[in-house]
Design an enzyme around this catalytic site. Structure first.
Site, PDB file in Angstrom:
ATOM      1  CB  ALA A 190    -121.490   9.944  98.602  1.00  0.00           C
ATOM      2  CG  HIS A 453    -130.570  -7.430  67.148  1.00  0.00           C
ATOM      3  ND1 HIS A 453    -131.067  -6.398  67.913  1.00  0.00           N
ATOM      4  CD2 HIS A 453    -131.592  -8.319  66.987  1.00  0.00           C
ATOM      5  CE1 HIS A 453    -132.343  -6.640  68.188  1.00  0.00           C
ATOM      6  NE2 HIS A 453    -132.681  -7.802  67.642  1.00  0.00           N
TER       7      HIS A 453
HETATM    8  P1  NAI Z   1    -113.278   9.449  96.424  1.00  0.00           P
HETATM    9  O1  NAI Z   1    -112.372  10.571  96.157  1.00  0.00           O
HETATM   10  O2  NAI Z   1    -113.869   8.689  95.301  1.00  0.00           O
HETATM   11  O3  NAI Z   1    -114.500   9.959  97.304  1.00  0.00           O
HETATM   12  C1  NAI Z   1    -114.321  10.579  98.535  1.00  0.00           C
HETATM   13  C2  NAI Z   1    -115.603  11.337  98.858  1.00  0.00           C
HETATM   14  O4  NAI Z   1    -115.535  11.742 100.213  1.00  0.00           O
HETATM   15  C3  NAI Z   1    -115.767  12.603  98.014  1.00  0.00           C
HETATM   16  O5  NAI Z   1    -117.046  12.635  97.466  1.00  0.00           O
HETATM   17  C4  NAI Z   1    -115.515  13.720  99.009  1.00  0.00           C
HETATM   18  O6  NAI Z   1    -116.242  14.879  98.704  1.00  0.00           O
HETATM   19  C5  NAI Z   1    -115.993  13.074 100.294  1.00  0.00           C
HETATM   20  N1  NAI Z   1    -115.401  13.654 101.506  1.00  0.00           N
HETATM   21  C6  NAI Z   1    -114.108  13.992 101.712  1.00  0.00           C
HETATM   22  N2  NAI Z   1    -113.936  14.451 102.971  1.00  0.00           N
HETATM   23  C7  NAI Z   1    -115.157  14.382 103.571  1.00  0.00           C
HETATM   24  C8  NAI Z   1    -115.635  14.715 104.878  1.00  0.00           C
HETATM   25  N3  NAI Z   1    -114.816  15.187 105.812  1.00  0.00           N
HETATM   26  N4  NAI Z   1    -116.937  14.526 105.147  1.00  0.00           N
HETATM   27  C9  NAI Z   1    -117.780  14.024 104.212  1.00  0.00           C
HETATM   28  N5  NAI Z   1    -117.390  13.701 102.948  1.00  0.00           N
HETATM   29  C10 NAI Z   1    -116.088  13.870 102.643  1.00  0.00           C
HETATM   30  O7  NAI Z   1    -112.472   8.493  97.432  1.00  0.00           O
HETATM   31  P2  NAI Z   1    -112.751   7.023  97.928  1.00  0.00           P
HETATM   32  O8  NAI Z   1    -114.156   6.623  97.722  1.00  0.00           O
HETATM   33  O9  NAI Z   1    -112.163   6.977  99.296  1.00  0.00           O
HETATM   34  O10 NAI Z   1    -111.872   6.163  96.964  1.00  0.00           O
HETATM   35  C11 NAI Z   1    -110.475   6.453  96.810  1.00  0.00           C
HETATM   36  C12 NAI Z   1    -110.038   6.233  95.407  1.00  0.00           C
HETATM   37  O11 NAI Z   1    -109.948   4.843  95.151  1.00  0.00           O
HETATM   38  C13 NAI Z   1    -111.001   6.764  94.354  1.00  0.00           C
HETATM   39  O12 NAI Z   1    -110.755   8.111  94.079  1.00  0.00           O
HETATM   40  C14 NAI Z   1    -110.700   5.919  93.189  1.00  0.00           C
HETATM   41  O13 NAI Z   1    -109.653   6.498  92.477  1.00  0.00           O
HETATM   42  C15 NAI Z   1    -110.245   4.604  93.797  1.00  0.00           C
HETATM   43  N6  NAI Z   1    -111.323   3.631  93.671  1.00  0.00           N
HETATM   44  C16 NAI Z   1    -111.703   3.271  92.416  1.00  0.00           C
HETATM   45  C17 NAI Z   1    -112.736   2.381  92.244  1.00  0.00           C
HETATM   46  C18 NAI Z   1    -113.163   2.049  90.864  1.00  0.00           C
HETATM   47  O14 NAI Z   1    -112.439   2.373  89.926  1.00  0.00           O
HETATM   48  N7  NAI Z   1    -114.303   1.409  90.672  1.00  0.00           N
HETATM   49  C19 NAI Z   1    -113.418   1.754  93.369  1.00  0.00           C
HETATM   50  C20 NAI Z   1    -112.954   2.241  94.641  1.00  0.00           C
HETATM   51  C21 NAI Z   1    -111.925   3.129  94.756  1.00  0.00           C
END
Ligand code: NAI
Ligand code: FAD
Length: 474
Positions: A190, A453
């Protein structure tokens, strides 16, 4: 072998292409190589990296379409607009997203031509150091360069023993490229991708369940914001289950079956048509021959750099997702500009304390600076100004008054330490806070500035006033 380039950039994502353009602007003869499988109409790899091809841009295109769909389905009637219940043509939605991606990625090739950056299609790998030059193989060619910027980015982390086929088990690439709406969608993780992609498919009709390992939801965000987001997402129908431990995952051609333990340790099973795995990303350093030339990587495979993106090797720099820090496109771009300017003897600088974060859900979530829990942990005395969008005329007029602006300022000096927004257009509103913090502004500075505003930005103004316990409209 041709003349040596002043600068060779390996990787054409936001970190790499921006570094290349800025280096060329500063008079360096510059080349950039790129080897991804996303071909343009000429059959060459497209520029733009993860961000433009399979990240920021396509995800925001799908978020926009799915938001319009949800508005038409659920919000129009309340404003007196009568339409038949909308239906979604997923291939058309996907086609529009692909058009946006094509337009932007080919635009970068145009920017390269304009700035005289040489584009080299092919995989880059260090070969040797020869006479103060770096020899790098790009595909079958050998390129010499005085300085090299490693900007090879990151790729999705996958679960062990659960191969991603991008049909049933999806990473970001598959999540952005589905041809139909799954009836039941499971997501593991999440984090930012889980929430954004979960929102897209939920709005279009999927029953979405997100399984998260951490006990706290959105632990990186201010916990006030995280709590508000959890409440609003639950109301929308996103089923987020925290504190889980994933067990066996069985994949068939019709779907997945996930065994997991819930937060109370009880065994549970989740069946779904498709699964998105969004558990973070890993740096692209394999295939660079880092070991062959002694380029230092850390234990997790990131290129080790200092605050100015210098590696341990002379004339070798690294930027973006492949180095420490948040994996964000704007952070990568800032670092790219900094390096080029440092190479030119200028005072390149990147302020890591004022990098904004945005999650493009509805409502949007955006923040800059410290969270309240970080200030508490650091023992810093602070004051809080918090204003709900319910007290903002523009938000009410838009029919979108959920969320709030929360400003944290030093109790001693009044300097703004963090701003946290959950609400409509938070992605745009956060810029004011970034500017204020970059100028070392105080909450009083923002409080004394005239805000138009009616605008959502008045909530930022009121939050600044509230730091001094004198909001006018709340
Ligand atoms: P993330 O680091 O945001 O979230 C990964 C989540 O997966 C964490 O909450 C973690 O605790 C959980 N997790 C890890 N291993 C797990 C497991 N085995 N079982 C259940 N939960 C687990 O990484 P995400 O969503 O893959 O995105 C990667 C990166 O891409 C982000 O850190 C961000 O830097 C970038 N990104 C940025 C966006 C934005 O700026 N709007 C949009 C999408 C991605
Ligand atoms: P990348 O964009 O990964 O680019 C690296 C490039 O180098 C790639 O094109 C790769 O093919 C190439 N490459 C790798 N190795 C070699 C080699 N040896 N030779 C030649 N080429 C090579 N960030 C935001 O700020 N806002 C967002 O809204 C946002 N949304 C996202 C949504 C999703 C679904 C994902 C997955 C990411 C999102 N991100 C977002 C993160 C953002 O995409 C990255 O932080 C950003 O792309 C990093 O830029 P980069 O240049 O470091 O790496």
């Amino acid at each position: 072998m041709s003349q040596p380039f002043d600068v060779l950039v390996i990787g054409g994502g936001p970190g790499g292409y921006v570094a290349a353009i800025r280096a060329a602007q500063l008079g360096f003869s510059t080349a950039c190589c790129e080897s991804n499988p996303y071909a343009d109409p000429k059959g060459e790899p497209r520029l733009g990296g993860t961000c433009l091809n399979v990240g920021c841009i396509p995800s925001k295109a799908l978020l926009h379409t799915s938001h319009l769909f949800e508005e038409a389905a659920h919000s129009f009637a309340g404003q007196g607009i009568k339409v038949a219940p909308p239906t979604i043509d997923v291939p058309v939605m996907k086609g529009r997203k692909d058009t946006v991606v094509n337009q932007l990625t080919s635009g970068i090739k145009g920017l390269f031509r304009k700035n005289k950056v040489t584009f080299l299609p092919g995989h880059g790998a260090f070969a040797a150091r020869e006479n103060d030059l770096w020899k790098v193989t790009v595909g079958t060619e050998e390129i010499l360069a005085k300085q090299v910027i490693v900007a090879t980015g990151s790729k999705a982390r996958h679960l062990q023993n659960v191969p991603v086929d991008n049909k049933i088990v999806l990473d970001n690439e598959g999540a952005l490229d589905q041809e139909s709406v799954p009836e039941k969608l499971a997501i593991i993780g999440a984090g930012v991708i889980g929430l954004e992609m979960g929102s897209v498919w939920r709005r279009l009709g999927s029953e979405v369940t997100i399984l998260e390992a951490m006990p706290d939801f959105l632990a990186v965000a201010d916990q006030d914001v995280a709590k508000e987001a959890a409440k609003l997402f639950a109301k929308q129908g996103l089923d987020i289950r925290t504190g889980v431990t994933i067990g066996d995952i069985k994949v068939s051609k019709n779907g997945v079956s996930i065994d997991y333990d819930d937060k109370d340790g009880q065994a549970q099973k989740l069946d779904a048509d498709r699964l998105i795995v969004s558990i973070g990303r890993i740096p692209n350093t394999d295939g660079l021959n880092a070991g062959g030339v002694g380029l230092k990587l850390d234990a997790r495979g990131f290129v080790e750099v200092d605050g100015h993106c210098k590696t341990n090797l002379p004339g070798v720099w690294a930027v973006g997702d492949v180095v420490r820090g948040p994996m964000l496109a704007h952070k990568a771009m800032e670092e790219g500009v900094m390096i080029a300017e440092l190479m030119a003897g200028q005072a390149g600088h990147c302020n890591f304390d004022t990098i904004p974060w945005v999650i493009y859900t509805a409502p949007e979530i955006a923040w800059v600076g410290k969270t309240e829990q970080q200030l508490k942990a650091d023992g810093i005395a602070y004051k809080v100004g918090k204003i709900p969008f319910l007290a903002n005329g523009r938000a009410l007029g838009m029919g979108d008054p959920s969320g709030f602006v929360k400003m944290l300022a030093s109790a001693e000096t009044d300097r703004i330490l963090g701003v946290h927004i959950i609400g409509a257009n938070a992605s745009e509103l956060i810029s004011e806070a970034v500017v204020a913090m970059e100028f070392a502004g105080a909450s009083e500075d923002l409080a004394r500035i005239c805000h138009a505003h009616p605008t959502l930005s008045e909530a930022v103004h009121e939050a600044a006033l509230a730091c001094d316990k004198r909001p006018l409209h709340f």
